[in-house]
Design a protein around this motif. Structure first.
Motif, PDB file in Angstrom:
ATOM      1  N   VAL A   1       0.820  -1.213   0.000  1.00  0.00           N
ATOM      2  CA  VAL A   1       0.000   0.000   0.000  1.00  0.00           C
ATOM      3  C   VAL A   1       0.857   1.268   0.000  1.00  0.00           C
ATOM      4  N   ARG A   2       2.153   1.140   0.274  1.00  0.00           N
ATOM      5  CA  ARG A   2       3.079   2.262   0.152  1.00  0.00           C
ATOM      6  C   ARG A   2       4.445   1.731  -0.272  1.00  0.00           C
ATOM      7  N   HIS A   3       5.119   2.477  -1.132  1.00  0.00           N
ATOM      8  CA  HIS A   3       6.489   2.132  -1.508  1.00  0.00           C
ATOM      9  C   HIS A   3       7.245   3.424  -1.782  1.00  0.00           C
ATOM     10  N   HIS A   4       8.047   3.835  -0.800  1.00  0.00           N
ATOM     11  CA  HIS A   4       8.877   5.039  -0.906  1.00  0.00           C
ATOM     12  C   HIS A   4      10.331   4.616  -0.666  1.00  0.00           C
ATOM     13  N   PRO A   5      11.012   4.120  -1.705  1.00  0.00           N
ATOM     14  CA  PRO A   5      12.318   3.500  -1.494  1.00  0.00           C
ATOM     15  C   PRO A   5      13.514   4.457  -1.437  1.00  0.00           C
TER      16      PRO A   5
ATOM     17  N   GLY B   1      14.495  -2.441  -1.961  1.00  0.00           N
ATOM     18  CA  GLY B   1      13.503  -3.403  -1.499  1.00  0.00           C
ATOM     19  C   GLY B   1      12.731  -4.046  -2.643  1.00  0.00           C
ATOM     20  N   ALA B   2      13.058  -3.666  -3.860  1.00  0.00           N
ATOM     21  CA  ALA B   2      12.350  -4.157  -5.052  1.00  0.00           C
ATOM     22  C   ALA B   2      13.178  -3.811  -6.291  1.00  0.00           C
ATOM     23  N   PRO B   3      12.965  -4.549  -7.374  1.00  0.00           N
ATOM     24  CA  PRO B   3      12.218  -5.813  -7.414  1.00  0.00           C
ATOM     25  C   PRO B   3      13.036  -6.956  -6.822  1.00  0.00           C
TER      26      PRO B   3
ATOM     27  N   THR C   1       9.413   1.599  -8.355  1.00  0.00           N
ATOM     28  CA  THR C   1       8.346   2.597  -8.271  1.00  0.00           C
ATOM     29  C   THR C   1       7.023   1.933  -7.916  1.00  0.00           C
ATOM     30  N   GLY C   2       5.956   2.727  -7.878  1.00  0.00           N
ATOM     31  CA  GLY C   2       4.644   2.207  -7.536  1.00  0.00           C
ATOM     32  C   GLY C   2       3.566   3.230  -7.804  1.00  0.00           C
ATOM     33  N   ARG C   3       2.416   3.021  -7.198  1.00  0.00           N
ATOM     34  CA  ARG C   3       1.277   3.910  -7.414  1.00  0.00           C
ATOM     35  C   ARG C   3       1.487   5.279  -6.781  1.00  0.00           C
ATOM     36  N   GLU C   4       2.516   5.428  -5.957  1.00  0.00           N
ATOM     37  CA  GLU C   4       2.825   6.737  -5.392  1.00  0.00           C
ATOM     38  C   GLU C   4       3.181   7.735  -6.491  1.00  0.00           C
ATOM     39  N   LEU C   5       3.811   7.254  -7.566  1.00  0.00           N
ATOM     40  CA  LEU C   5       4.177   8.115  -8.695  1.00  0.00           C
ATOM     41  C   LEU C   5       3.168   8.038  -9.825  1.00  0.00           C
TER      42      LEU C   5
END
Length: 365
Positions: free
Chosen positions: A100-104, A143-145, A238-242
């Motif tokens: 639900v959050r990904h701010h790496p 932390g990804a991928p 990245t993710g839905r945050e961007l």
């Protein structure tokens, strides 16, 4: 032989994939059974809401954390019901959780996945390995991928080979004898799915039919491809945050009156072109194998084949693994790695300071 279960619920939130795999002493998996479970509509709506800042998030997140863990347990029960294998024979469940959050990036980088592993362990009666990503972030990584390490274990070849997973976010793994590279290329299905929900009252564009009926808007595509993420150096994720509807609407601007089918066609072109550019950065030609939900989008695959005429494009089924199940097996593999004290990350991919055993163990008893 060791049995492990892998659970995957990705950015697209199109359901839970549960996979039972049997591992030999070298850690090579053999698929035993698979099961898919749709998320209850009310929980699905809440998870989508939790992906964006809102009021009362902590209480809502705490409830959703346990609710989805119980859904994971239901998926495990459905999986085992298809086999003659008892829960007591399973060494562990590898649970990715629901991001639900990904701010790496930044000093206090973090990633957050829901699906309480203690609840899952108690409800399933099986030990759970979970929280795979945060150890890598603690070591300075993205932390990804995480799946490129699995791709390397299962799919490596002597000639250049690309594995492209098109989930909500698309990620690419470049395999060759010298090194393994992997990163998120940008949006996979997430923008297309969000546009479908907003304008077509359906969760996704089945086979890319809506996109195929529209026209790509060159001005909009140029704006979307100008996002700084695409030029960002590796390592990156990245993710839905961007990439989300708020960002998309901000890019539409004066183009907001264009036909909704044209927006869909342009979003599909964004996914295709961002993947194709990354592939061409690695090699002008080679093998490219698709997995994830995007592998079933006929229009996306058709356009990717046109964009990469010198690539042999197929799905991972040609390599012996159903494209829908690759990530599920990957997290069963990560559970097996944890149980055997073996690292699960690739610092060359994530940017972590070193290799590490990933995840924590949550006993069922």
């Amino acid at each position: 032989m060791t049995y492990c279960i892998g659970l995957m619920s990705g950015t697209s939130m199109d359901g839970i994939d549960a996979v039972l795999a049997r591992f030999d002493q070298r850690g090579h998996p053999s698929l035993v059974a698979s099961h898919s479970l749709a998320l209850p509509p009310t929980l699905l709506t809440e998870l989508h809401r939790l992906c964006s800042p809102a009021d009362n998030e902590i209480d809502r997140m705490g409830r959703a954390d346990r609710a989805i863990a119980l859904c994971f347990a239901e998926a495990v029960q459905g999986l085992l019901a298809k086999t003659e294998i008892d829960a007591a024979q399973i060494a562990a469940i590898g649970s990715h959780g629901q991001t639900v959050r990904h701010h790496p990036d930044g000093r206090h980088a973090f990633t957050l996945q829901l699906g309480c592993p203690s609840t899952l362990a108690v409800a399933s009666g099986i030990d759970v390995i979970a929280d795979f990503r945060r150890k890598d972030i603690a070591l300075g990584g993205q932390g990804a991928p995480l799946v490129p390490a699995f791709h390397h274990s299962l799919f490596r070849a002597s000639t250049p080979r690309l594995i492209v997973n098109i989930g909500g976010i698309a990620n690419l793994t470049c395999l060759n004898d010298q090194q393994v590279l992997g990163y998120d290329t940008g949006p996979g299905n997430t923008l297309m799915d969000a546009w479908c929900r907003e304008h077509f009252q359906q969760s996704y564009d089945n086979g890319g039919q809506i996109a195929a009926g529209g026209q790509v808007n060159g001005a909009l595509l140029k704006r979307l491809l100008a996002h700084p993420y695409f030029a960002q150096p590796l390592p990156k994720s990245t993710g839905r945050e961007l990439f989300n509807l708020h960002w998309l609407h901000s890019q539409l601007g004066s183009l907001d009156a264009m036909p909704t089918e044209d927006v869909m066609a342009t979003l599909l072109a964004l996914t295709v072109q961002s993947i194709a550019k990354c592939a061409q950065n690695h090699a002008a030609s080679g093998e490219l194998y698709l997995c994830g939900g995007g592998a079933f989008n006929d229009e996306l695959v058709r356009q990717l084949t046109i964009a990469l005429p010198d690539y042999q494009i197929d799905t991972t089924a040609a390599l012996g693994l159903d494209p829908q199940l690759v990530e599920g097996v990957a997290f069963a593999w990560l559970a097996w790695r944890h149980l055997n004290g073996l690292p699960g990350n690739l610092p060359a991919v994530t940017g972590a300071a070193r290799e590490a055993v990933l995840g924590g163990r949550y006993p069922a008893r």
